[in-house]
Design a protein around this motif. Structure first.
Motif, PDB file in Angstrom:
ATOM      1  N   SER A  43      36.944  47.359  34.288  1.00  0.00           N
ATOM      2  CA  SER A  43      37.651  46.044  33.193  1.00  0.00           C
ATOM      3  C   SER A  43      37.068  44.910  32.846  1.00  0.00           C
ATOM      4  CB  SER A  43      39.202  45.588  34.234  1.00  0.00           C
ATOM      5  OG  SER A  43      38.626  45.127  35.342  1.00  0.00           O
ATOM      6  N   PRO A  68      45.977  40.761  40.312  1.00  0.00           N
ATOM      7  CA  PRO A  68      46.983  41.363  39.028  1.00  0.00           C
ATOM      8  C   PRO A  68      48.400  41.614  39.394  1.00  0.00           C
ATOM      9  CG  PRO A  68      44.759  42.515  39.156  1.00  0.00           C
ATOM     10  CD  PRO A  68      44.792  41.592  40.300  1.00  0.00           C
ATOM     11  N   LYS A  70      50.439  43.647  37.808  1.00  0.00           N
ATOM     12  CA  LYS A  70      50.474  45.095  37.522  1.00  0.00           C
ATOM     13  C   LYS A  70      49.416  45.719  38.467  1.00  0.00           C
ATOM     14  CE  LYS A  70      52.273  44.642  32.641  1.00  0.00           C
ATOM     15  NZ  LYS A  70      52.042  44.926  31.220  1.00  0.00           N
ATOM     16  N   LEU A  75      42.021  47.028  37.136  1.00  0.00           N
ATOM     17  CA  LEU A  75      42.501  45.759  37.423  1.00  0.00           C
ATOM     18  C   LEU A  75      41.873  45.594  38.863  1.00  0.00           C
ATOM     19  CD1 LEU A  75      45.943  45.403  35.932  1.00  0.00           C
ATOM     20  CD2 LEU A  75      43.629  44.820  34.819  1.00  0.00           C
ATOM     21  N   GLY A  98      45.246  38.820  32.096  1.00  0.00           N
ATOM     22  CA  GLY A  98      46.970  39.160  32.360  1.00  0.00           C
ATOM     23  C   GLY A  98      47.541  38.373  33.151  1.00  0.00           C
ATOM     24  N   GLU A  99      48.465  38.767  33.765  1.00  0.00           N
ATOM     25  CA  GLU A  99      49.239  38.022  34.937  1.00  0.00           C
ATOM     26  C   GLU A  99      48.777  38.164  36.193  1.00  0.00           C
ATOM     27  OE1 GLU A  99      52.382  35.140  35.654  1.00  0.00           O
ATOM     28  OE2 GLU A  99      51.751  35.764  33.506  1.00  0.00           O
ATOM     29  N   HIS A 100      48.571  37.059  36.842  1.00  0.00           N
ATOM     30  CA  HIS A 100      48.074  37.176  38.346  1.00  0.00           C
ATOM     31  C   HIS A 100      48.951  36.459  39.155  1.00  0.00           C
ATOM     32  CE1 HIS A 100      44.197  39.143  37.449  1.00  0.00           C
ATOM     33  NE2 HIS A 100      44.383  38.494  36.252  1.00  0.00           N
ATOM     34  N   THR A 144      48.270  33.069  34.053  1.00  0.00           N
ATOM     35  CA  THR A 144      48.069  33.963  33.072  1.00  0.00           C
ATOM     36  C   THR A 144      46.644  33.980  32.478  1.00  0.00           C
ATOM     37  OG1 THR A 144      50.511  34.235  32.552  1.00  0.00           O
ATOM     38  CG2 THR A 144      48.677  35.096  30.800  1.00  0.00           C
ATOM     39  N   ASP A 146      43.897  34.772  29.804  1.00  0.00           N
ATOM     40  CA  ASP A 146      43.835  35.154  28.459  1.00  0.00           C
ATOM     41  C   ASP A 146      42.290  35.102  28.044  1.00  0.00           C
ATOM     42  OD1 ASP A 146      43.978  35.478  25.480  1.00  0.00           O
ATOM     43  OD2 ASP A 146      45.412  33.988  25.267  1.00  0.00           O
TER      44      ASP A 146
END
Length: 160
Positions: A43, A68, A70, A75, A98-100, A144, A146
């Motif tokens: 990743s 993460p 997800k 990840l 992503g969201e952590h 998040t 980005d």
């Protein structure tokens, strides 16, 4: 030693002759099968930096972990040190986009000092520096990441 090589060579000929498989086909089959045995794709890592305060003051030292939300192949968790309220990941060890969940934990020496002080009868003299339990597990802090718009992150922890 020479006899061992002859035995191995003879065994290989026996196996391939018994199965009537030409050498070139055997080699090609091995190459094709091994190509399908690759690992999950690596990743992307994002260079991220920021600051962490506790009670309005820079957190002297701790560890910060980005996990993460997800759980997908590729990840990963990213962990680094906080020093004088600042932390930084580079593009080789940073979190994936992503969201952590963000977890902040004290360093072991700080915890050892607190335990020793309490064993001596003190009422946790490091309370001003100790990170409250709610920040040491998932759920309280999130970030998040980005990759297209990297901004410094700020986490303001409260003592209560």
């Amino acid at each position: 030693m020479i006899m061992l090589r002859a035995d191995v060579s003879k065994s290989i000929r026996t196996i391939t002759n018994g199965l009537k498989i030409p050498w070139s086909f055997s080699v090609a089959l091995i190459v094709i099968l091994s190509a399908g045995c690759s690992q999950a794709p690596e990743s992307e890592h994002v260079a991220v930096s920021g600051e962490v305060t506790l009670g309005g003051k820079p957190l002297p030292s701790a560890m910060i972990r980005f996990t993460p939300v997800k759980t997908e192949p590729g990840l990963h968790d990213s962990v680094t040190m906080i020093s004088e309220g600042r932390f930084a990941f580079d593009s080789t060890n940073g979190p994936s986009p992503g969201e952590h969940h963000v977890i902040v934990t004290p360093l072991e020496p700080e915890m050892n000092e607190a335990v020793a002080a309490m064993q001596n009868g003190d009422r946790d003299p490091l309370n001003a520096r100790t990170i409250p339990a709610r920040y040491r597990s998932t759920g309280q802090l999130r970030a998040t990441i980005d990759a297209a718009n990297v901004q410094p992150l700020t986490f303001e922890l409260t003592k209560r």
